[in-house]
Design a protein around this motif. Sequence first.
Motif, PDB file in Angstrom:
ATOM      1  N   ILE A  84       9.881   7.017  -2.620  1.00  0.00           N
ATOM      2  CA  ILE A  84       9.374   6.722  -1.500  1.00  0.00           C
ATOM      3  C   ILE A  84      10.520   7.215  -0.702  1.00  0.00           C
ATOM      4  CG2 ILE A  84       9.356   5.030  -0.899  1.00  0.00           C
ATOM      5  CD1 ILE A  84       7.264   5.242  -2.659  1.00  0.00           C
ATOM      6  N   THR A  85       9.949   7.652   0.405  1.00  0.00           N
ATOM      7  CA  THR A  85      10.435   8.170   1.581  1.00  0.00           C
ATOM      8  C   THR A  85      10.730   7.042   2.768  1.00  0.00           C
ATOM      9  OG1 THR A  85      10.961  10.372   2.969  1.00  0.00           O
ATOM     10  CG2 THR A  85       8.781   9.599   2.915  1.00  0.00           C
ATOM     11  N   ALA A  86       9.993   6.126   3.028  1.00  0.00           N
ATOM     12  CA  ALA A  86       9.662   5.108   3.995  1.00  0.00           C
ATOM     13  C   ALA A  86       8.992   4.113   3.632  1.00  0.00           C
ATOM     14  CB  ALA A  86       9.165   6.060   5.084  1.00  0.00           C
ATOM     15  N   GLU A  87       9.608   2.696   4.054  1.00  0.00           N
ATOM     16  CA  GLU A  87       8.551   1.849   3.487  1.00  0.00           C
ATOM     17  C   GLU A  87       8.946   0.301   5.020  1.00  0.00           C
ATOM     18  OE1 GLU A  87       9.189  -0.690  -0.007  1.00  0.00           O
ATOM     19  OE2 GLU A  87      10.616   0.130  -0.350  1.00  0.00           O
ATOM     20  N   GLY A  88       7.852  -0.272   5.322  1.00  0.00           N
ATOM     21  CA  GLY A  88       7.535  -1.038   6.006  1.00  0.00           C
ATOM     22  C   GLY A  88       6.761  -2.053   5.759  1.00  0.00           C
ATOM     23  N   PRO A  89       6.483  -3.171   7.350  1.00  0.00           N
ATOM     24  CA  PRO A  89       5.388  -3.557   7.561  1.00  0.00           C
ATOM     25  C   PRO A  89       3.872  -2.587   8.098  1.00  0.00           C
ATOM     26  CG  PRO A  89       7.120  -4.661   8.646  1.00  0.00           C
ATOM     27  CD  PRO A  89       7.826  -3.235   8.291  1.00  0.00           C
ATOM     28  N   PRO A  90       2.906  -2.669   8.572  1.00  0.00           N
ATOM     29  CA  PRO A  90       2.153  -2.223   8.888  1.00  0.00           C
ATOM     30  C   PRO A  90       2.260  -1.599  10.318  1.00  0.00           C
ATOM     31  CG  PRO A  90       0.988  -3.041   7.177  1.00  0.00           C
ATOM     32  CD  PRO A  90       2.085  -4.130   7.321  1.00  0.00           C
ATOM     33  N   ALA A  91       2.827  -2.401  10.698  1.00  0.00           N
ATOM     34  CA  ALA A  91       2.980  -2.563  12.245  1.00  0.00           C
ATOM     35  C   ALA A  91       3.812  -1.587  13.059  1.00  0.00           C
ATOM     36  CB  ALA A  91       2.867  -3.885  13.240  1.00  0.00           C
ATOM     37  N   THR A  92       5.178  -1.746  12.465  1.00  0.00           N
ATOM     38  CA  THR A  92       5.903  -0.762  12.294  1.00  0.00           C
ATOM     39  C   THR A  92       6.085   1.043  11.626  1.00  0.00           C
ATOM     40  OG1 THR A  92       7.480  -1.936  10.845  1.00  0.00           O
ATOM     41  CG2 THR A  92       7.745  -2.253  13.347  1.00  0.00           C
TER      42      THR A  92
ATOM     43  N   ALA B 125       0.560  -1.173  -0.414  1.00  0.00           N
ATOM     44  CA  ALA B 125      -0.346   0.136   0.144  1.00  0.00           C
ATOM     45  C   ALA B 125       0.785   1.204  -0.063  1.00  0.00           C
ATOM     46  CB  ALA B 125      -1.315  -0.212   0.899  1.00  0.00           C
ATOM     47  N   ILE B 126       0.819   1.592  -0.848  1.00  0.00           N
ATOM     48  CA  ILE B 126       1.275   3.685  -1.045  1.00  0.00           C
ATOM     49  C   ILE B 126       0.019   4.419  -0.454  1.00  0.00           C
ATOM     50  CG2 ILE B 126       2.777   5.058  -2.675  1.00  0.00           C
ATOM     51  CD1 ILE B 126       2.725   2.611  -4.294  1.00  0.00           C
ATOM     52  N   VAL B 127       0.703   4.933   0.673  1.00  0.00           N
ATOM     53  CA  VAL B 127       0.043   6.241   1.096  1.00  0.00           C
ATOM     54  C   VAL B 127       1.427   8.140   1.184  1.00  0.00           C
ATOM     55  CG1 VAL B 127      -0.855   5.119   2.389  1.00  0.00           C
ATOM     56  CG2 VAL B 127       1.230   5.770   2.979  1.00  0.00           C
ATOM     57  N   GLY B 128      -0.029   9.028   0.605  1.00  0.00           N
ATOM     58  CA  GLY B 128       1.416  10.096   1.189  1.00  0.00           C
ATOM     59  C   GLY B 128       0.362  11.514   1.084  1.00  0.00           C
ATOM     60  N   GLY B 129       0.853  12.362   0.661  1.00  0.00           N
ATOM     61  CA  GLY B 129      -0.243  13.609   1.247  1.00  0.00           C
ATOM     62  C   GLY B 129      -1.095  13.754  -0.755  1.00  0.00           C
ATOM     63  N   ASN B 130      -2.261  14.350  -0.792  1.00  0.00           N
ATOM     64  CA  ASN B 130      -2.978  14.676  -2.753  1.00  0.00           C
ATOM     65  C   ASN B 130      -1.508  15.058  -2.945  1.00  0.00           C
ATOM     66  OD1 ASN B 130      -5.398  15.040  -0.432  1.00  0.00           O
ATOM     67  ND2 ASN B 130      -5.588  13.529  -2.072  1.00  0.00           N
ATOM     68  N   GLY B 131      -1.623  15.400  -4.516  1.00  0.00           N
ATOM     69  CA  GLY B 131      -0.483  15.900  -4.996  1.00  0.00           C
ATOM     70  C   GLY B 131       0.791  15.247  -5.127  1.00  0.00           C
TER      71      GLY B 131
ATOM     72  N   TYR C 214      -4.930  -4.809   6.005  1.00  0.00           N
ATOM     73  CA  TYR C 214      -5.029  -6.146   4.852  1.00  0.00           C
ATOM     74  C   TYR C 214      -3.720  -5.801   4.112  1.00  0.00           C
ATOM     75  CZ  TYR C 214      -9.692  -5.981   5.364  1.00  0.00           C
ATOM     76  OH  TYR C 214     -11.551  -6.460   5.700  1.00  0.00           O
ATOM     77  N   ALA C 215      -2.608  -4.866   3.899  1.00  0.00           N
ATOM     78  CA  ALA C 215      -1.303  -4.845   3.330  1.00  0.00           C
ATOM     79  C   ALA C 215      -0.423  -5.140   4.065  1.00  0.00           C
ATOM     80  CB  ALA C 215      -0.833  -3.318   2.936  1.00  0.00           C
ATOM     81  N   LYS C 216       0.508  -5.834   3.273  1.00  0.00           N
ATOM     82  CA  LYS C 216       1.733  -6.574   4.281  1.00  0.00           C
ATOM     83  C   LYS C 216       3.124  -6.014   4.183  1.00  0.00           C
ATOM     84  CE  LYS C 216      -0.046 -10.385   4.649  1.00  0.00           C
ATOM     85  NZ  LYS C 216      -1.846 -10.498   5.225  1.00  0.00           N
ATOM     86  N   CYS C 217       3.160  -4.587   3.553  1.00  0.00           N
ATOM     87  CA  CYS C 217       3.849  -4.014   3.311  1.00  0.00           C
ATOM     88  C   CYS C 217       3.041  -2.289   2.735  1.00  0.00           C
ATOM     89  CB  CYS C 217       5.144  -4.195   2.320  1.00  0.00           C
ATOM     90  SG  CYS C 217       6.393  -2.531   2.368  1.00  0.00           S
ATOM     91  N   CYS C 218       3.916  -1.450   3.523  1.00  0.00           N
ATOM     92  CA  CYS C 218       3.146   0.300   3.995  1.00  0.00           C
ATOM     93  C   CYS C 218       4.763   0.562   2.563  1.00  0.00           C
ATOM     94  CB  CYS C 218       2.390  -0.119   4.483  1.00  0.00           C
ATOM     95  SG  CYS C 218       1.270  -0.344   5.027  1.00  0.00           S
ATOM     96  N   ALA C 219       4.388   1.605   1.914  1.00  0.00           N
ATOM     97  CA  ALA C 219       4.763   2.303   1.724  1.00  0.00           C
ATOM     98  C   ALA C 219       4.881   4.391   1.594  1.00  0.00           C
ATOM     99  CB  ALA C 219       5.987   2.146   0.304  1.00  0.00           C
ATOM    100  N   MET C 220       5.491   4.765   1.922  1.00  0.00           N
ATOM    101  CA  MET C 220       5.444   6.685   2.001  1.00  0.00           C
ATOM    102  C   MET C 220       6.147   7.527   0.525  1.00  0.00           C
ATOM    103  SD  MET C 220       5.111   9.391   4.634  1.00  0.00           S
ATOM    104  CE  MET C 220       3.731   8.852   5.402  1.00  0.00           C
ATOM    105  N   LEU C 221       5.093   8.248  -0.751  1.00  0.00           N
ATOM    106  CA  LEU C 221       5.668   8.484  -1.212  1.00  0.00           C
ATOM    107  C   LEU C 221       5.442  10.506  -0.492  1.00  0.00           C
ATOM    108  CD1 LEU C 221       6.553   8.768  -3.810  1.00  0.00           C
ATOM    109  CD2 LEU C 221       4.257   9.039  -4.886  1.00  0.00           C
TER     110      LEU C 221
END
Length: 586
Positions: A538-546, A359-365, A526-533
């Motif tokens: 990509i500035t950070a990624e890892g398992p959801p819990a951490t 799952a990739i998260v991050g701000g609008n735009g 539900y995701a197994k890995c999350c990343a932030m754009l």
Amino acid sequence: MALLEIADLHFTYPEDTEQTLAGIRLAVRQGEFVVLCGPSGCGKTTLLRSMKSELAPVGRREGELRYMGKALHEHDPYFLAKQIGIVQQDPDNQIVMEQVIRELAFGLENIGVSTESMRRRIAEMVHFFGMEDWLYRNTSELSGGQKQLVTLASVLLLQPRVLLLDEPTAQLDPVAAKEFLQLLRRLNEEFGLTVIMTEHRLEELLPMADRVVVMGSEGRIRYDGTPRGLAGKLEDGEMGEYFDYMPSLVKLAVSLKDKGWIPIDPEDACLSQATAIPLSVKEGRAWLERYPFAATADRVAGSQAKKTRVPRSLTANDSASRAMKTLLECRGVHFRYDKSSPFIVKQLDFSIRAGDFTAIVGGNGAGKSTLLQLLSGLFRPQLGTVKFAGKHVDSVKERELRERIGYLSQNPLAYFLHDTVEEELQRAVHRSRHPNPSQRMQTLIERFGLEDVLAKHPHDISGGERQRAALACVLLAGPEVLLLDEPTKGLDPLMKQTWGELLQELHHEGLTIVLVTHDIEFAAQYAKCCAMLFDGAITAEGPPATFFSENYFYTTTINRIVRERFPEALTYKDVLDQWLVPVSLS
């Protein structure tokens, strides 16, 4: 006297045999903040659009809608257009101009506002929304969340007395969603603006609402009252069928009572019956202090183990994923829409291995949707390379890319060319790579609850139903990679759960999944890995819990409440089943 009144409203769409709205009675007073909620397809959007004469759906209508004591049809249309504004579920259906500043001026020009007044209103609104940097950008280049803000600003420029909103936060990132709702509350409190909005995500909204109107699947109002009154009914065992639609904090509190856990000071006079169920984070923190919880030793050990595991190689299907090949890869990618605009994506290095669920998260735009389109081959970078299965996307045939990479955009209507949902599904069956596409179609119809919309035109069904139908069409093609852009937009909590479980099944079957989302709760569950754009990379990624436990805004409501004691608990089920045990009071 009610400002807006609905008296015994019945509505049926053309050629439908069942009513979408059945005997709706609703009175909204000046300055109220009213939230409409309920399952997808229960008639929320139909009811909301019925209050806006220009957008009222076509069909058989009985009953009456009155504004300021007069029937809507008795008012001058020009008067109503200024008095009642609406922000629709999909901003692409509302934006008409190519440039942001022209879109802001469009409505004012149509009602004859002078140039001087127009400039003053636009300047004030642009400053308030912080839109200076994209004032002269093309609206087609904006993210879904930015388009939603432009739409809201355009409506508010008309200075309406009533504001109707159809799931306005669905495309906003967590920070922007909070700011958006606080803005609405400020407009409601400081200017007396009457707000009526539909929404599935009630975590932030329920504490600020004056009234909650819960609609049932049969098109009737099941509850009309205060948020605390609704929480009280759930606590007393009433309206249990709506438990899954409630905020996670309410579900946690109700679940604790069902388990028989009681607070340390159950007779505390400071906590009255009216506030027994917390609604906000502040109330939740105070409420949690009254419960004698402690983490078990094995849970603490499990927490430490989670913190040390390898982010993605151990969160795929099994440990064999260490050797799995890279399926999608970006190296040094730069992309911008034209030479005069800044790079949306820059110096991006990112890879997806076969079997990932990211799952990739991050701000609008931030460029999340752009990144998905780069991965799918729809966009080509100006600098850098994008590879699929080890090959440069330019060297892969277009047909092969479309067959092997499934892509679902934010706008599900873009996938419909025929007159009924069933025709669209049959069309998808013909181009499917699945070994038994007809059986697959039937399975997806049942899992997504599409039986009742098969014969309907895609424009005549709810936003959530369109999203589910479009997803079914994409999955019928039998892709090996699934790219999803805001897939939970418009879905009610039960459908999110159903769909999340389906994605998990597809993932276990070997499908690689990458989704862009603002729905933090869904990604956490539900995701197994999350990343932030951020800032084009990509500035950070890892398992959801951490990943989420270390964030301040990009985390779940439950985590903000319990993180001091249990930093890796993300959902109310984590609190109930994985992290906490009651402490003996003896």
